[in-house]
Motif scaffolding. Structure first.
Motif, PDB file in Angstrom:
ATOM      1  N   THR A   1      52.167  29.535  33.137  1.00 23.87           N
ATOM      2  CA  THR A   1      50.772  29.987  33.100  1.00 23.87           C
ATOM      3  C   THR A   1      50.328  30.522  34.453  1.00 23.87           C
ATOM      4  OG1 THR A   1      50.263  28.344  31.395  1.00 23.87           O
ATOM      5  CG2 THR A   1      48.407  29.293  32.598  1.00 23.87           C
ATOM      6  N   GLY A   2      50.594  29.763  35.501  1.00 24.47           N
ATOM      7  CA  GLY A   2      50.171  30.174  36.832  1.00 24.47           C
ATOM      8  C   GLY A   2      50.837  31.461  37.283  1.00 24.47           C
ATOM      9  N   THR A   3      52.149  31.576  37.080  1.00 25.00           N
ATOM     10  CA  THR A   3      52.855  32.796  37.471  1.00 25.00           C
ATOM     11  C   THR A   3      52.364  33.982  36.654  1.00 25.00           C
ATOM     12  OG1 THR A   3      54.809  31.442  37.968  1.00 25.00           O
ATOM     13  CG2 THR A   3      55.112  33.826  37.873  1.00 25.00           C
ATOM     14  N   GLY A   4      52.129  33.749  35.359  1.00 24.27           N
ATOM     15  CA  GLY A   4      51.634  34.820  34.506  1.00 24.27           C
ATOM     16  C   GLY A   4      50.270  35.323  34.942  1.00 24.27           C
ATOM     17  N   LEU A   5      49.372  34.401  35.250  1.00 21.00           N
ATOM     18  CA  LEU A   5      48.037  34.815  35.695  1.00 21.00           C
ATOM     19  C   LEU A   5      48.087  35.497  37.061  1.00 21.00           C
ATOM     20  CD1 LEU A   5      45.909  31.758  34.509  1.00 21.00           C
ATOM     21  CD2 LEU A   5      45.835  34.101  33.613  1.00 21.00           C
ATOM     22  N   LEU A   6      48.980  35.044  37.936  1.00 22.99           N
ATOM     23  CA  LEU A   6      49.139  35.689  39.232  1.00 22.99           C
ATOM     24  C   LEU A   6      49.607  37.133  39.066  1.00 22.99           C
ATOM     25  CD1 LEU A   6      49.283  35.732  42.324  1.00 22.99           C
ATOM     26  CD2 LEU A   6      51.574  34.711  42.135  1.00 22.99           C
ATOM     27  N   VAL A   7      50.628  37.347  38.246  1.00 19.25           N
ATOM     28  CA  VAL A   7      51.131  38.700  38.016  1.00 19.25           C
ATOM     29  C   VAL A   7      50.067  39.576  37.349  1.00 19.25           C
ATOM     30  CG1 VAL A   7      52.818  40.066  36.705  1.00 19.25           C
ATOM     31  CG2 VAL A   7      53.553  38.028  37.964  1.00 19.25           C
ATOM     32  N   THR A   8      49.320  38.996  36.432  1.00 24.80           N
ATOM     33  CA  THR A   8      48.234  39.750  35.794  1.00 24.80           C
ATOM     34  C   THR A   8      47.198  40.176  36.825  1.00 24.80           C
ATOM     35  OG1 THR A   8      48.538  38.487  33.749  1.00 24.80           O
ATOM     36  CG2 THR A   8      46.474  39.690  33.986  1.00 24.80           C
ATOM     37  N   ALA A   9      46.872  39.278  37.755  1.00 26.12           N
ATOM     38  CA  ALA A   9      45.909  39.608  38.813  1.00 26.12           C
ATOM     39  C   ALA A   9      46.440  40.720  39.708  1.00 26.12           C
ATOM     40  CB  ALA A   9      45.596  38.363  39.633  1.00 26.12           C
ATOM     41  N   ILE A  10      47.711  40.664  40.067  1.00 28.66           N
ATOM     42  CA  ILE A  10      48.299  41.675  40.946  1.00 28.66           C
ATOM     43  C   ILE A  10      48.299  43.047  40.282  1.00 28.66           C
ATOM     44  CG2 ILE A  10      50.426  42.428  42.083  1.00 28.66           C
ATOM     45  CD1 ILE A  10      51.117  39.407  42.390  1.00 28.66           C
ATOM     46  N   ILE A  11      48.872  43.110  39.084  1.00 29.11           N
ATOM     47  CA  ILE A  11      49.001  44.402  38.410  1.00 29.11           C
ATOM     48  C   ILE A  11      47.645  44.898  37.917  1.00 29.11           C
ATOM     49  CG2 ILE A  11      50.026  45.603  36.434  1.00 29.11           C
ATOM     50  CD1 ILE A  11      52.451  43.741  36.723  1.00 29.11           C
ATOM     51  N   GLY A  12      46.876  44.006  37.313  1.00 23.09           N
ATOM     52  CA  GLY A  12      45.578  44.409  36.772  1.00 23.09           C
ATOM     53  C   GLY A  12      44.639  44.922  37.838  1.00 23.09           C
ATOM     54  N   SER A  13      44.546  44.216  38.963  1.00 24.96           N
ATOM     55  CA  SER A  13      43.656  44.669  40.034  1.00 24.96           C
ATOM     56  C   SER A  13      44.168  45.953  40.670  1.00 24.96           C
ATOM     57  CB  SER A  13      43.497  43.580  41.104  1.00 24.96           C
ATOM     58  OG  SER A  13      44.710  43.332  41.787  1.00 24.96           O
ATOM     59  N   GLY A  14      45.489  46.134  40.692  1.00 23.05           N
ATOM     60  CA  GLY A  14      46.052  47.382  41.207  1.00 23.05           C
ATOM     61  C   GLY A  14      45.675  48.565  40.340  1.00 23.05           C
ATOM     62  N   ILE A  15      45.768  48.384  39.026  1.00 31.04           N
ATOM     63  CA  ILE A  15      45.381  49.462  38.109  1.00 31.04           C
ATOM     64  C   ILE A  15      43.888  49.762  38.236  1.00 31.04           C
ATOM     65  CG2 ILE A  15      45.183  50.138  35.684  1.00 31.04           C
ATOM     66  CD1 ILE A  15      47.668  48.360  35.154  1.00 31.04           C
ATOM     67  N   ALA A  16      43.072  48.708  38.214  1.00 30.67           N
ATOM     68  CA  ALA A  16      41.622  48.893  38.291  1.00 30.67           C
ATOM     69  C   ALA A  16      41.211  49.547  39.604  1.00 30.67           C
ATOM     70  CB  ALA A  16      40.919  47.546  38.133  1.00 30.67           C
ATOM     71  N   ALA A  17      41.818  49.111  40.709  1.00 31.64           N
ATOM     72  CA  ALA A  17      41.470  49.670  42.018  1.00 31.64           C
ATOM     73  C   ALA A  17      41.887  51.132  42.121  1.00 31.64           C
ATOM     74  CB  ALA A  17      42.136  48.854  43.119  1.00 31.64           C
ATOM     75  N   ASP A  18      43.058  51.453  41.583  1.00 32.66           N
ATOM     76  CA  ASP A  18      43.539  52.833  41.633  1.00 32.66           C
ATOM     77  C   ASP A  18      42.653  53.752  40.794  1.00 32.66           C
ATOM     78  OD1 ASP A  18      45.414  54.802  42.510  1.00 32.66           O
ATOM     79  OD2 ASP A  18      46.380  54.721  40.550  1.00 32.66           O
TER      80      ASP A  18
END
Length: 241
Positions: free
Chosen positions: A34-51
């Motif tokens: 769960t923790g690793t999944g949410l971390l990866v979601t935060a990394i990729i998701g925020s990267g997409i949103a920021a871009d």
């Protein structure tokens, strides 16, 4: 099983005592996935949103990505640390090397981290209306960048190992989250520093993506940082009462 001596076992994962503090193997595996999944979601998701929000300003996009990643990592460690909060195969291997984990626990944790990261990349892509899996096209593996990844990984593992001896989950979470936020700016690699995260990011052709060939080079430098950290922590701990 008695908790290991944190002073003598400073390489334990970022929780008080040992990784599976509560909940046994099932709890540990669930927390790690769960923790690793949410971390990866935060990394990729925020990267997409920021871009998407700052298409002409990669520096601003990286700033948003770094702050989001560091904040999410700190929150997840503080939340799941009482059960298990490594979220990184390298941290798990350090804990195993210092006998903070059994081999069975270590293998289960790493498998959970990889599965959680794999599911997360599918979810993050889909959440932003992208194909669930797209092979990354961003090359990152030139010499200076690889040096940056070694430094980022070494620093992260040192922060984890040396703050773990305090047994204070909140302090560990803040230290690790703060370090990652900074390292995403002060290293040329933007601080992947995690094999599970690195592999997951090959599956998104977005702001945070990395080609499979570059990922292999990153994994090699991360692996080199592991024994280097182990030796450094041993030397440092000799001078700590």
């Amino acid at each position: 099983m008695p908790a290991p001596d944190v002073t003598d076992a400073a390489l334990a994962a970022p929780v008080a005592g040992s990784m599976p503090a509560r909940g046994g193997l099932v709890g540990m595996v669930t927390a790690e996935a769960t923790g690793t999944g949410l971390l990866v979601t935060a990394i990729i998701g925020s990267g997409i949103a920021a871009d998407q929000a700052f298409p002409d300003s990669p520096g601003t996009a990286l700033l948003v990505n770094a702050i989001t990643t560091g904040a999410a990592l700190a929150a997840l460690i503080c939340t799941l640390g009482a059960v298990s909060a490594a979220f990184n195969p390298l941290v798990t291997l350090l804990a195993r090397a210092d006998r903070g984990l059994t081999t069975r626990q270590g293998l289960a944790a790493i498998l959970a981290q990889l599965v959680g990261a794999g599911i997360a990349v599918l979810a993050a892509n889909t959440m932003f209306a992208l194909p669930p899996l797209t092979l990354a096209s961003t090359e990152r593996a030139d010499g200076p960048v690889l040096l940056g990844e070694f430094i980022a990984t070494l620093g992260l593992l040192l922060v984890v190992a040396l703050t773990a001896r305090t047994g204070n989950i909140t302090r560990i979470g803040l230290a690790v989250g703060g370090y990652i936020t900074a390292a995403m700016w002060f290293t040329s690699s933007t601080a992947f520093a995690n094999p599970a995260v690195t592999l997951a990011r090959t599956g998104t052709d977005t702001f945070t993506g990395i080609t499979p060939s570059s990922a292999l080079a990153f994994l090699a430098l991360q692996a080199v940082a592991l024994p280097a950290t182990y030796l450094l922590v041993r030397l440092i701990n000799r001078s700590i009462p």
